[in-house]
Design a protein around this motif. Structure first.
Motif, short mmCIF file in Angstrom:
data_model
loop_
_atom_site.label_atom_id
_atom_site.label_comp_id
_atom_site.label_asym_id
_atom_site.label_seq_id
_atom_site.Cartn_x
_atom_site.Cartn_y
_atom_site.Cartn_z
N UNK A 444 -5.50 0.14 5.62
CA UNK A 444 -5.68 -0.14 4.19
C UNK A 444 -6.83 -1.09 3.90
N UNK A 445 -7.29 -1.81 4.93
CA UNK A 445 -8.40 -2.76 4.68
C UNK A 445 -9.57 -2.58 5.62
N UNK A 446 -9.39 -1.79 6.69
CA UNK A 446 -10.45 -1.63 7.67
C UNK A 446 -10.54 -2.79 8.65
N UNK A 447 -9.53 -3.67 8.65
CA UNK A 447 -9.56 -4.85 9.50
C UNK A 447 -8.14 -5.16 9.95
N UNK A 448 -7.94 -5.35 11.27
CA UNK A 448 -6.58 -5.64 11.74
C UNK A 448 -6.10 -7.00 11.26
N UNK A 449 -7.01 -7.83 10.79
CA UNK A 449 -6.63 -9.13 10.24
C UNK A 449 -6.52 -9.11 8.72
N UNK A 450 -6.52 -7.91 8.16
CA UNK A 450 -6.26 -7.77 6.74
C UNK A 450 -4.75 -7.72 6.48
N UNK A 451 -4.38 -7.41 5.25
CA UNK A 451 -2.96 -7.29 4.92
C UNK A 451 -2.74 -6.06 4.06
N UNK A 452 -1.63 -5.40 4.29
CA UNK A 452 -1.19 -4.26 3.48
C UNK A 452 -0.31 -4.83 2.38
N UNK A 453 -0.89 -5.04 1.22
CA UNK A 453 -0.26 -5.86 0.18
C UNK A 453 1.08 -5.33 -0.29
N UNK A 454 1.19 -4.03 -0.49
CA UNK A 454 2.47 -3.48 -0.96
C UNK A 454 3.56 -3.73 0.08
N UNK A 455 3.21 -3.52 1.33
CA UNK A 455 4.17 -3.78 2.40
C UNK A 455 4.57 -5.24 2.47
N UNK A 456 3.61 -6.14 2.18
CA UNK A 456 3.91 -7.58 2.18
C UNK A 456 4.96 -7.91 1.13
N UNK A 457 4.81 -7.36 -0.06
CA UNK A 457 5.77 -7.66 -1.13
C UNK A 457 7.17 -7.19 -0.78
N UNK A 458 7.27 -6.03 -0.15
CA UNK A 458 8.58 -5.52 0.26
C UNK A 458 9.17 -6.38 1.38
N UNK A 459 8.32 -6.78 2.30
CA UNK A 459 8.80 -7.61 3.40
C UNK A 459 9.32 -8.96 2.90
N UNK A 460 8.62 -9.56 1.96
CA UNK A 460 9.06 -10.85 1.42
C UNK A 460 10.42 -10.71 0.73
N UNK A 461 10.60 -9.64 0.01
CA UNK A 461 11.90 -9.42 -0.64
C UNK A 461 13.00 -9.22 0.39
N UNK A 462 12.72 -8.48 1.46
CA UNK A 462 13.73 -8.25 2.50
C UNK A 462 14.15 -9.57 3.15
N UNK A 463 13.18 -10.44 3.38
CA UNK A 463 13.49 -11.74 3.99
C UNK A 463 14.36 -12.55 3.05
N UNK A 464 14.03 -12.56 1.77
CA UNK A 464 14.85 -13.29 0.80
C UNK A 464 16.27 -12.75 0.77
#
Length: 475
Positions: A444-464
């Motif tokens: 999604x960003x062309x860089x392994x040190x980027x972030x997949x933003x939609x996935x991040x939002x779902x992951x944060x909710x799962x942790x909560x």
């Protein structure tokens, strides 16, 4: 770093750097950000903090700059404020609130650590008897030709793992595809070969198998139960949902064939050491119903995960889906908590969290270890950082004959950690998700040190949600 949120009636405060989690009353919840601001400004004594809080309470002082609290004036009694301050300062002095980040100091040693391979994903079959619509492996082909791994290639892969595992005793091998049961004899032969390597090399193999279940039978089940530490059984949930996305090549659904086989296998393993693993898409934003359906079928180990797909695909999750998905996780958490309290609990993979010990420093910082500790092997013996990079020639690292020849790729993955990802540095979830999936970031960003933003939002909710469940069960 403090993260606080409300979920299903609980006020939860996380001290990110220490890993401490606190369930607090309304007063403590509202006062914590004010005290954090005081401490950041050098005011750490009870009297000074109380003076600031009482001034704010009377309307004479400056309210906290925290955006979520900027319109909420403190309305508690002086006694309530004093008790809250005392409680918070006790936690602060005990190292459970407002703690410093100690993990960044490990980065130097972490980057220079010896590379030890501990796990392989063997692509035993680049072929499949289903035509799943969201398959990142292109129905098992992985951007290339259909192929089955030979015993000779698999043997060299296991030899490589043993030779490059250092002093590590426990090694992991996942038989993956495509569909591994389409190359079943080689799976069995490689397990036998792996067992022959254990004693002379002081190693112990932990084999796993991921299957769509079409070819599952009694002989396979017996062998799996004897030799496989874990089994992943692919099913998306309700019949209509599953059959829409996981049909045969002729279009027929797979649900009716696999459900009784999976139920039988799960029972034969006493409902442990397996997962039914599904994928939800834009077509079933109410994926909680699929989790409940799998639980009602008798499965106790369940994972239903968000699809990762190009935005142009009709089944791809979209940014506008986020509010519905976040609410769905909250609803699912409440439902699973209710079932747990009724004695009908299941383990939902994304809500499983360890608040007492948690992962080691290496996993906190870099996650799965793709490209370093974990590699994927194609049927012809090529090495890639993980199964999701297979077929991307820029990530071809070597092969079973020559070993790792692209050490620059390995070194790039070695430096992939939460501090190398700008969006992760100040995220409360960083030590739980470890920076997320490198393949998703790259895609999604062309860089392994980027972030997949939609996935991040779902992951944060799962942790909560996971932490809320822990809090509720401890209540």
């Amino acid at each position: 770093m403090i993260h606080q949120y409300k979920n299903n009636g609980y006020n939860i405060v996380m001290d990110v750097n220490s890993g401490s989690v606190h369930v607090v009353d309304d007063c403590v919840y509202d006062v914590i950000p004010r005290i954090e601001e005081c401490i950041n400004n050098g005011v750490k004594e009870k009297e000074g903090i109380l003076t600031a809080l009482k001034a704010e309470r009377s309307g004479e002082g400056q309210q906290s700059g925290k955006e979520q609290l900027s319109e909420k004036k403190l309305s508690y009694t002086e006694q309530e404020l004093e008790e809250a301050v005392e409680e918070i300062l006790e936690l602060y002095e005990a190292g459970q609130l407002f703690t410093e980040d100690i993990y960044e100091n490990y980065i130097g040693d972490f980057k220079n650590r010896q590379t030890v391979v501990k796990a392989l994903c063997l692509h035993i079959a680049h072929d499949c008897n289903l035509a799943c619509r969201y398959c990142f492996a292109e129905e098992g082909e992985y951007h290339g030709r259909r192929a089955l791994m030979s015993f000779e290639v698999g043997k060299k892969a296991l030899d490589f793992l043993v030779a490059n595992s250092g002093s590590r005793v426990n090694l992991e091998v996942d038989f993956f595809g495509g569909e591994p049961l389409m190359n079943w004899q080689v799976v069995k032969d490689l397990v036998a070969y792996g067992r022959s390597l254990e004693e002379p090399n002081h190693k112990k193999f932990r084999f796993t198998l991921t299957t769509n279940g079409i070819l599952l039978n009694d002989e396979v089940q017996e062998f799996v139960n004897k030799e496989m530490s874990n089994v992943v059984l692919s099913i998306d949930g309700r019949k209509a949902v599953n059959d829409k996305m996981r049909p045969h090549r002729g279009g027929q659904g797979s649900y009716d064939i696999i459900v009784p086989k999976f139920q039988k296998l799960a029972e034969s393993r006493d409902q442990f050491n397996y997962y039914v693993r599904g994928t939800f898409t834009h077509n079933n934003l109410d994926f909680g119903e699929d989790v409940k359906h799998l639980a009602d079928l008798g499965f106790e180990q369940i994972s239903v995960e968000p699809v990762v797909a190009e935005p142009s695909e009709p089944y791809a999750l979209k940014e506008e889906d986020l509010p519905v998905l976040l609410e769905e996780y909250d609803k699912l958490a409440a439902e699973l908590l209710k079932r747990q309290k009724e004695g009908k609990g299941v383990n939902f993979f994304h809500f499983m969290i360890d608040l007492s010990g948690g992962p080691c420093v290496a996993k906190r910082l870099s996650g799965c270890g793709s490209g370093t500790e974990y590699l994927a092997v194609t049927p012809w013996g090529d090495f890639y950082p993980c199964h999701q990079f297979v077929g991307k020639e820029e990530f071809l690292m070597g092969n079973v004959d020559d070993g790792i020849v692209r050490t620059d790729i390995r070194d790039e993955f070695k430096t992939c950690n939460v501090y190398a990802k700008e969006k992760c540095r100040n995220c409360f979830a960083k030590f739980y998700c470890s920076g997320g999936c490198a393949a998703n970031a790259y895609n999604f960003t062309g860089n392994i040190n980027g972030t997949y933003d939609l996935g991040c939002e779902l992951q944060k909710k799962r942790i909560e949600c996971a932490i809320m469940i822990k809090a509720a069960l401890a209540d």
